[in-house]
Design a protein around this motif. Structure first.
Motif, PDB file in Angstrom:
ATOM      1  N   HIS A 145       0.831  -1.213   0.000  1.00 30.44           N
ATOM      2  CA  HIS A 145       0.000   0.000   0.000  1.00 30.44           C
ATOM      3  C   HIS A 145       0.861   1.256   0.000  1.00 30.44           C
ATOM      4  O   HIS A 145       0.604   2.209  -0.756  1.00 30.44           O
ATOM      5  CB  HIS A 145      -0.914   0.011   1.224  1.00 30.44           C
ATOM      6  N   HIS A 146       1.864   1.287   0.851  1.00 26.22           N
ATOM      7  CA  HIS A 146       2.644   2.511   1.033  1.00 26.22           C
ATOM      8  C   HIS A 146       3.451   2.860  -0.216  1.00 26.22           C
ATOM      9  O   HIS A 146       3.481   4.014  -0.645  1.00 26.22           O
ATOM     10  CB  HIS A 146       3.569   2.361   2.243  1.00 26.22           C
ATOM     11  N   GLN A 193       1.054   4.129  -2.917  1.00 29.12           N
ATOM     12  CA  GLN A 193       0.621   5.500  -2.657  1.00 29.12           C
ATOM     13  C   GLN A 193       1.737   6.493  -2.961  1.00 29.12           C
ATOM     14  O   GLN A 193       1.493   7.564  -3.534  1.00 29.12           O
ATOM     15  CB  GLN A 193       0.175   5.632  -1.203  1.00 29.12           C
ATOM     16  N   TYR A 194       2.967   6.130  -2.613  1.00 26.53           N
ATOM     17  CA  TYR A 194       4.118   6.997  -2.895  1.00 26.53           C
ATOM     18  C   TYR A 194       4.306   7.172  -4.404  1.00 26.53           C
ATOM     19  O   TYR A 194       4.727   8.233  -4.878  1.00 26.53           O
ATOM     20  CB  TYR A 194       5.381   6.390  -2.274  1.00 26.53           C
TER      21      TYR A 194
END
Length: 348
Positions: A223-224, A227-228
């Motif tokens: 996820h991270h 998103q980045y």
């Protein structure tokens, strides 16, 4: 390449070990495994009718397996396929009963209504996961029971006059095929098998050949990082569940528009949605693997009905065999270890 070959061999070994273990259980229980498995094979390939019924059984398994696998490939565990299948079944039948339209409009509308209902039911856990990080496993399990009781209420109080089933759908909304019936001695094989195979191709294309599929897999993986990289994590979580639910709803539509032609009050779950988890697991969450796994499971389920008739073996033995196959798939580390030992001996 060696690793890829081993990964392909694991499901095959799992099936073989499951069948061998099932034979052992038959022997211990006082049954003849050769007669039992012969009766099962005869119940699959014995004549045109049995073959048609096997294909009919395979159809919803493909779609249920695709529903589970699509979510899993994108980092989600959709255990609510059973509930999504049930609401898809009811929605498709409702459209098939209530509208009077030409077949070229009525049938696609009924099929798409089933897909839309399943997608809408899956949208709920998708939204809760995206907005509030509520685990989809908990929500989908609860929604299975909600779907079962709501559809039963609607069948009893809205779609029928206090009867335990609805009217039959209009012929213009039916997936039944005179051609297939003639080929398979009046079995219930229908055009849904074509839809199921087309959906397998669609899943493969979305995940492997589109930017959307890349984003869905990336979000499921991390996820991270996604998103980045500028991807919308929440949007992709919801989209993944919606597509998964659409496949599940189509599985229900196949039952309502093809196999039965009506929706009935259910005392419990159909089991197809839960079997879809096993199909996806055995098929390695890949489109072609799911089609093959669904063919195996559909064949086992269909052939099992002939085992008590010809060999006196309870058809529940097949449920044990399926459970053992899944056990061996889950024990893939052990099978990999065996294969590595054999490969090392071969090198020596």
């Amino acid at each position: 390449m060696i690793t890829s070959a081993r990964n392909m061999l694991i499901p095959i070994f799992s099936v073989i070990l499951g069948l061998l273990a099932g034979a052992g259980i038959m022997l211990v229980s006082g049954y003849d495994p050769i007669s039992g498995y012969s009766a099962m094979l005869n119940g699959i390939f014995g004549d045109e009718y049995y073959l048609g019924e096997t294909v009919r059984q395979i159809t919803p398994y493909i779609l249920a397996g695709l529903a589970v696998a699509f979510a899993f490939r994108t980092g989600l565990f959709n255990i609510g396929v059973e509930g999504q299948l049930i609401v898809g079944w009811l929605a498709a039948v409702w459209v098939g009963i209530e509208f009077d339209l030409p077949k070229f409009i009525h049938l696609p509308l009924a099929v798409l209504s089933g897909a839309a209902a399943g997608a809408l039911w899956a949208f709920i856990p998708g939204l809760l996961k995206a907005r509030f990080r509520v685990h989809e496993v908990i929500v989908t399990i609860m929604l299975n029971y909600t779907a079962l009781h709501i559809t039963n209420y609607l069948i009893l109080n809205v779609l029928s006059d206090k009867q335990d089933k609805t009217e039959n759908i209009a012929e213009s909304a039916s997936l039944r095929s005179v051609l297939f019936e003639n080929w398979t001695d009046l079995s219930r094989m229908h055009w849904g098998i074509i839809i199921a195979l087309a959906c397998a191709i669609i899943m493969w294309f979305i995940l492997e050949k589109t930017t959307t599929g890349f984003e869905l897999k990336a979000v499921g993986f991390n996820h991270h990082a996604s998103q980045y990289a500028g991807m919308s994590v929440n949007k992709n979580i919801v989209l993944s569940m919606v597509i998964s639910g659409a496949f599940a709803g189509l599985a229900g539509a196949m039952e309502g528009l093809g196999t039965f032609g009506y929706a009935a009050i259910k005392g419990g779950f159909t089991g197809v949605g839960f079997d879809g988890i096993a199909v996806a697991l055995l098929g390695g969450n890949a489109a072609i693997g799911i089609v093959l796994a669904a063919a195996l499971f559909g064949g086992l389920k269909s052939g099992a009905l002939n085992m008590p008739l010809e060999a006196g073996v309870p058809n529940e033995i097949v449920d044990i065999v399926i459970a053992l196959i899944i056990f061996f798939v889950a024990s893939s580390y052990f099978i990999r270890w065996i294969l590595s030992r054999f490969s090392k001996k071969g090198v020596k």
